[in-house]
Design a protein around this motif. Structure first.
Motif, PDB file in Angstrom:
ATOM      1  N   SER A   1       0.267   1.931  -6.233  1.00 34.40           N
ATOM      2  CA  SER A   1      -0.670   0.950  -6.768  1.00 34.40           C
ATOM      3  C   SER A   1      -2.068   1.530  -6.932  1.00 34.40           C
ATOM      4  CB  SER A   1      -0.714  -0.295  -5.893  1.00 34.40           C
ATOM      5  OG  SER A   1      -1.125   0.036  -4.591  1.00 34.40           O
ATOM      6  N   SER A   2      -2.421   2.521  -6.133  1.00 38.30           N
ATOM      7  CA  SER A   2      -3.745   3.121  -6.248  1.00 38.30           C
ATOM      8  C   SER A   2      -3.905   3.897  -7.558  1.00 38.30           C
ATOM      9  CB  SER A   2      -4.025   4.043  -5.063  1.00 38.30           C
ATOM     10  OG  SER A   2      -3.094   5.103  -5.047  1.00 38.30           O
TER      11      SER A   2
ATOM     12  N   GLU B   1       0.812  -1.215   0.000  1.00 38.32           N
ATOM     13  CA  GLU B   1       0.000   0.000   0.000  1.00 38.32           C
ATOM     14  C   GLU B   1       0.843   1.261   0.000  1.00 38.32           C
ATOM     15  OE1 GLU B   1      -3.236   0.022   2.708  1.00 38.32           O
ATOM     16  OE2 GLU B   1      -3.647  -2.101   2.403  1.00 38.32           O
TER      17      GLU B   1
ATOM     18  N   PHE C   1      -4.863   0.535  -9.735  1.00 39.09           N
ATOM     19  CA  PHE C   1      -5.889  -0.416  -9.315  1.00 39.09           C
ATOM     20  C   PHE C   1      -6.729   0.154  -8.180  1.00 39.09           C
ATOM     21  CE2 PHE C   1      -2.025  -2.712 -10.564  1.00 39.09           C
ATOM     22  CZ  PHE C   1      -2.501  -3.363 -11.688  1.00 39.09           C
ATOM     23  N   ASP C   2      -8.002  -0.260  -8.140  1.00 40.29           N
ATOM     24  CA  ASP C   2      -8.901   0.142  -7.065  1.00 40.29           C
ATOM     25  C   ASP C   2      -8.865  -0.850  -5.906  1.00 40.29           C
ATOM     26  OD1 ASP C   2      -9.720   2.340  -8.520  1.00 40.29           O
ATOM     27  OD2 ASP C   2     -11.369   1.260  -9.469  1.00 40.29           O
ATOM     28  N   THR C   3      -8.230  -1.974  -6.081  1.00 36.33           N
ATOM     29  CA  THR C   3      -8.194  -3.035  -5.079  1.00 36.33           C
ATOM     30  C   THR C   3      -6.758  -3.307  -4.662  1.00 36.33           C
ATOM     31  OG1 THR C   3      -8.837  -5.309  -4.641  1.00 36.33           O
ATOM     32  CG2 THR C   3      -8.129  -4.803  -6.873  1.00 36.33           C
ATOM     33  N   THR C   4      -6.580  -4.035  -3.570  1.00 33.30           N
ATOM     34  CA  THR C   4      -5.228  -4.367  -3.112  1.00 33.30           C
ATOM     35  C   THR C   4      -4.750  -5.712  -3.644  1.00 33.30           C
ATOM     36  OG1 THR C   4      -6.088  -5.349  -1.085  1.00 33.30           O
ATOM     37  CG2 THR C   4      -5.454  -3.026  -1.004  1.00 33.30           C
TER      38      THR C   4
ATOM     39  N   GLU D   1      -8.592  -6.081 -12.988  1.00 28.11           N
ATOM     40  CA  GLU D   1      -7.714  -6.518 -11.906  1.00 28.11           C
ATOM     41  C   GLU D   1      -6.720  -7.569 -12.375  1.00 28.11           C
ATOM     42  OE1 GLU D   1     -10.174  -7.753  -8.682  1.00 28.11           O
ATOM     43  OE2 GLU D   1     -11.195  -5.835  -8.569  1.00 28.11           O
TER      44      GLU D   1
END
Length: 122
Positions: free
Chosen positions: A72-73, A68, A76-79, A113
């Motif tokens: 990455s944000s 995090e 992507f919207d997810t981890t 994703e």
């Protein structure tokens, strides 16, 4: 007759030299345009990289939990992201669940994703 042939030969050689220089100039112009495109760092010529922990490994895909702290944000919207490793199977053999890896990809290879990656580094 000899003077006419000599003049025609000189004109022919001059025309050949001009044609060769014109072709060579076009090649240099195309190469220069390609290098300017690469040095501009657009999304089609720039490798991006992120890192994360391998959560699950299958035949040619990895499920990654992204760090995090990184950017990455921006992508992507997810981890958790699925990596399509068909281009880097040699690198994939050295990776197992729980490993922290860095992976390289082109931005145009992101499909939701899932990411088709170019290289994995452990």
């Amino acid at each position: 007759m000899d003077k006419k042939r000599l003049i025609l030969l000189i004109i022919l050689l001059l025309a050949i030299v001009l044609i060769v220089l014109g072709v060579k100039g076009n090649v240099f112009k195309e190469n220069r345009q390609n290098m300017e495109l690469r040095s501009s760092g657009d999304d089609n010529s720039h490798w991006f990289h992120l890192s994360g922990v391998v959560v699950e490994k299958t035949f040619d895909t990895l499920l990654i939990e992204l760090n995090e702290k990184e950017e990455s944000s921006l992508f992507f919207d997810t981890t958790k992201v699925s990596l399509d490793c068909t281009k880097c199977k040699g690198d994939l053999e050295q990776v197992s669940e729980g490993n922290v890896i860095k992976f390289y990809f082109f931005k145009y290879n992101i499909d939701g994703e899932t990411v088709k990656i170019e290289r994995i580094v452990r």
